[in-house]
Design a protein around this motif. Sequence first.
Motif, PDB file in Angstrom:
ATOM      1  N   LEU A 207      52.798  39.296  37.276  1.00 15.28           N
ATOM      2  CA  LEU A 207      51.925  38.350  37.955  1.00 15.28           C
ATOM      3  C   LEU A 207      50.610  39.044  38.199  1.00 15.28           C
ATOM      4  CD1 LEU A 207      54.485  37.057  40.565  1.00 15.28           C
ATOM      5  CD2 LEU A 207      53.860  35.956  38.427  1.00 15.28           C
ATOM      6  N   LEU A 208      49.547  38.297  38.179  1.00 17.46           N
ATOM      7  CA  LEU A 208      48.275  38.941  38.446  1.00 17.46           C
ATOM      8  C   LEU A 208      47.463  38.099  39.395  1.00 17.46           C
ATOM      9  CD1 LEU A 208      45.966  37.365  36.528  1.00 17.46           C
ATOM     10  CD2 LEU A 208      47.264  38.574  34.809  1.00 17.46           C
ATOM     11  N   GLY A 209      46.562  38.777  40.065  1.00 17.64           N
ATOM     12  CA  GLY A 209      45.736  38.085  41.041  1.00 17.64           C
ATOM     13  C   GLY A 209      44.792  39.046  41.708  1.00 17.64           C
ATOM     14  N   PHE A 210      44.059  38.572  42.697  1.00 17.06           N
ATOM     15  CA  PHE A 210      43.116  39.378  43.472  1.00 17.06           C
ATOM     16  C   PHE A 210      43.602  39.477  44.891  1.00 17.06           C
ATOM     17  CE2 PHE A 210      40.192  37.402  40.383  1.00 17.06           C
ATOM     18  CZ  PHE A 210      39.774  38.559  39.779  1.00 17.06           C
ATOM     19  N   GLN A 211      43.055  40.463  45.558  1.00 17.71           N
ATOM     20  CA  GLN A 211      43.252  40.505  46.996  1.00 17.71           C
ATOM     21  C   GLN A 211      42.545  39.294  47.594  1.00 17.71           C
ATOM     22  OE1 GLN A 211      42.324  44.217  48.796  1.00 17.71           O
ATOM     23  NE2 GLN A 211      42.039  43.350  50.819  1.00 17.71           N
ATOM     24  N   GLY A 212      43.291  38.506  48.316  1.00 20.43           N
ATOM     25  CA  GLY A 212      42.712  37.325  48.913  1.00 20.43           C
ATOM     26  C   GLY A 212      42.827  36.095  48.021  1.00 20.43           C
ATOM     27  N   PHE A 213      43.394  36.224  46.804  1.00 17.44           N
ATOM     28  CA  PHE A 213      43.584  35.097  45.924  1.00 17.44           C
ATOM     29  C   PHE A 213      45.076  34.928  45.644  1.00 17.44           C
ATOM     30  CE2 PHE A 213      39.282  36.261  45.264  1.00 17.44           C
ATOM     31  CZ  PHE A 213      38.628  35.102  44.911  1.00 17.44           C
ATOM     32  N   PRO A 214      45.524  33.685  45.362  1.00 17.57           N
ATOM     33  CA  PRO A 214      46.942  33.512  45.071  1.00 17.57           C
ATOM     34  C   PRO A 214      47.325  34.172  43.761  1.00 17.57           C
ATOM     35  CG  PRO A 214      45.719  31.446  44.850  1.00 17.57           C
ATOM     36  CD  PRO A 214      44.778  32.455  45.381  1.00 17.57           C
TER      37      PRO A 214
ATOM     38  N   ARG B 177      48.123  42.571  38.937  1.00 16.91           N
ATOM     39  CA  ARG B 177      49.547  42.742  39.217  1.00 16.91           C
ATOM     40  C   ARG B 177      50.373  42.832  37.942  1.00 16.91           C
ATOM     41  NH1 ARG B 177      50.134  42.677  44.533  1.00 16.91           N
ATOM     42  NH2 ARG B 177      48.585  41.517  45.763  1.00 16.91           N
ATOM     43  N   CYS B 178      51.393  43.673  38.025  1.00 15.89           N
ATOM     44  CA  CYS B 178      52.345  43.845  36.934  1.00 15.89           C
ATOM     45  C   CYS B 178      53.732  44.057  37.554  1.00 15.89           C
ATOM     46  CB  CYS B 178      51.948  45.042  36.063  1.00 15.89           C
ATOM     47  SG  CYS B 178      53.036  45.317  34.637  1.00 15.89           S
ATOM     48  N   TYR B 179      54.710  43.218  37.149  1.00 12.54           N
ATOM     49  CA  TYR B 179      56.078  43.322  37.686  1.00 12.54           C
ATOM     50  C   TYR B 179      57.029  43.753  36.569  1.00 12.54           C
ATOM     51  CZ  TYR B 179      54.344  41.038  41.861  1.00 12.54           C
ATOM     52  OH  TYR B 179      53.649  40.740  43.005  1.00 12.54           O
TER      53      TYR B 179
ATOM     54  N   LEU C  20      60.007  47.417  41.334  1.00 16.94           N
ATOM     55  CA  LEU C  20      59.763  46.138  40.694  1.00 16.94           C
ATOM     56  C   LEU C  20      58.283  45.810  40.502  1.00 16.94           C
ATOM     57  CD1 LEU C  20      62.465  43.968  42.507  1.00 16.94           C
ATOM     58  CD2 LEU C  20      62.628  45.178  40.318  1.00 16.94           C
ATOM     59  N   GLU C  21      57.407  46.474  41.218  1.00 19.22           N
ATOM     60  CA  GLU C  21      55.979  46.185  41.074  1.00 19.22           C
ATOM     61  C   GLU C  21      55.229  47.426  40.635  1.00 19.22           C
ATOM     62  OE1 GLU C  21      52.116  44.294  43.446  1.00 19.22           O
ATOM     63  OE2 GLU C  21      54.022  44.565  44.496  1.00 19.22           O
ATOM     64  N   TYR C  22      54.347  47.220  39.678  1.00 19.18           N
ATOM     65  CA  TYR C  22      53.525  48.314  39.165  1.00 19.18           C
ATOM     66  C   TYR C  22      52.117  47.730  38.948  1.00 19.18           C
ATOM     67  CZ  TYR C  22      52.274  52.396  36.289  1.00 19.18           C
ATOM     68  OH  TYR C  22      51.687  53.539  35.779  1.00 19.18           O
ATOM     69  N   SER C  23      51.408  47.494  40.049  1.00 15.85           N
ATOM     70  CA  SER C  23      50.110  46.827  40.005  1.00 15.85           C
ATOM     71  C   SER C  23      48.983  47.842  40.157  1.00 15.85           C
ATOM     72  CB  SER C  23      50.015  45.771  41.108  1.00 15.85           C
ATOM     73  OG  SER C  23      51.007  44.778  40.923  1.00 15.85           O
ATOM     74  N   LEU C  24      47.828  47.495  39.558  1.00 17.65           N
ATOM     75  CA  LEU C  24      46.656  48.365  39.595  1.00 17.65           C
ATOM     76  C   LEU C  24      45.651  47.792  40.590  1.00 17.65           C
ATOM     77  CD1 LEU C  24      44.970  50.739  38.396  1.00 17.65           C
ATOM     78  CD2 LEU C  24      44.092  49.080  36.711  1.00 17.65           C
ATOM     79  N   ARG C  25      45.180  48.654  41.508  1.00 18.17           N
ATOM     80  CA  ARG C  25      44.175  48.245  42.476  1.00 18.17           C
ATOM     81  C   ARG C  25      42.893  49.031  42.219  1.00 18.17           C
ATOM     82  NH1 ARG C  25      46.220  48.445  48.347  1.00 18.17           N
ATOM     83  NH2 ARG C  25      46.487  50.653  47.831  1.00 18.17           N
ATOM     84  N   ILE C  26      41.768  48.295  42.184  1.00 19.16           N
ATOM     85  CA  ILE C  26      40.451  48.910  42.006  1.00 19.16           C
ATOM     86  C   ILE C  26      39.593  48.471  43.179  1.00 19.16           C
ATOM     87  CG2 ILE C  26      38.453  49.229  40.499  1.00 19.16           C
ATOM     88  CD1 ILE C  26      40.196  48.198  38.190  1.00 19.16           C
ATOM     89  N   GLN C  27      39.135  49.424  43.972  1.00 26.63           N
ATOM     90  CA  GLN C  27      38.325  49.098  45.135  1.00 26.63           C
ATOM     91  C   GLN C  27      36.828  49.130  44.772  1.00 26.63           C
ATOM     92  OE1 GLN C  27      39.623  51.028  48.847  1.00 26.63           O
ATOM     93  NE2 GLN C  27      41.289  51.957  47.656  1.00 26.63           N
ATOM     94  N   LYS C  28      36.059  48.354  45.531  1.00 26.93           N
ATOM     95  CA  LYS C  28      34.602  48.290  45.333  1.00 26.93           C
ATOM     96  C   LYS C  28      34.247  48.097  43.864  1.00 26.93           C
ATOM     97  CE  LYS C  28      33.610  51.145  49.396  1.00 26.93           C
ATOM     98  NZ  LYS C  28      32.964  52.380  49.911  1.00 26.93           N
TER      99      LYS C  28
END
Length: 333
Positions: A17-24, A48-50, A88-96
């Motif tokens: 699943l993919l999305g943004f912080q603050g987005f569904p 997001r990656c599951y 179960l979750e392997y998501s990438l977060r990129i700040q700023k």
Amino acid sequence: MQHFWVHGVWIPVVAFLLGFQGFPVRSVDMQRATDNITIRQGDTAIIRCYVDDKVSKVAWLNRSNIIFAGEDKWSLDPRADLVTKGQLEYSLRIQKVDVYDEGPYTCSIQTKQQPKTSQVNLIVQVPANIYKVTEDLTVNEGANVTLSCLASGRPDPAINWRLLNPSAEPLDGEEYLDITGIMRNQAGRYECKASNDVATPDVKYVNVVVSYPPTIKKTQSSETPVGRVGTLQCDATAVPTPEFEWYRDDKRLSNAQGINIQIIGTNTLLMVANVTEEDYGNYTCVASNRLGVQNASVFLYRPGTGRDINGSVPASQSLWLLLVSFACLFLKC
């Protein structure tokens, strides 16, 4: 993103699943073409990656650059980290997030059967920003004027102009607003607004002053008995504000015994104290600025001498003259 360049990397994804912080978060079909996700510059993106417990190897890549291999971080970019919940979750977060982060990101999974991948294209939007606008200016009436308003943003912003007079209607113009033969009623505060729906529009203002020569729009004569105070008035409109002078015949008047001259903005008063017979007559009001000069006659006269306070013939005398004219017409004078 700053990454190491690596060749021959196992690439691959099962379901995520993919999305943004603050987005569904939304599901991604593995058979579909690359998905696009959009984020505003400066916000935090979570791609997001599951996975499931059958996965043996997992990695995140940006183009051919490895960001993470398992739990090992290969990227030197301190803004990137993993978001994990158990196995179960392997998501990438990129700040700023910035514009150079834009591009394809791949979640790669190796299972016992076969490798799988899913790709997401990150699109970075930038709020509209006006970086150059015409400075406040003063022009002469009739001149051609061009106002400029340059803005950046992703997507490219739309630029709109308004003159903030009571109607504030939109004007025809984008980056450049052309005004041919500007008139005095086009002076004022011009608003430039740049918007691209990413954030609140950016707004800048240009103040335009239109200069024009004086026009005397009103004079007030005075019917004053001897011994009273006679007041003559003269109003003019001009930009810059006009300077006033008063004359009697060819002599310039000034504040002296019996004479008081007042100037308030675009209005001037000439007051004659204790009027005498010698004070009656024609006075001249002169209004001037750097663009021109205009003058007008104003009268100080004794009551009953045939002029009203505006220097015209009184109504009673006008009526008498009219009757005489009609009588002559019928009698064939």
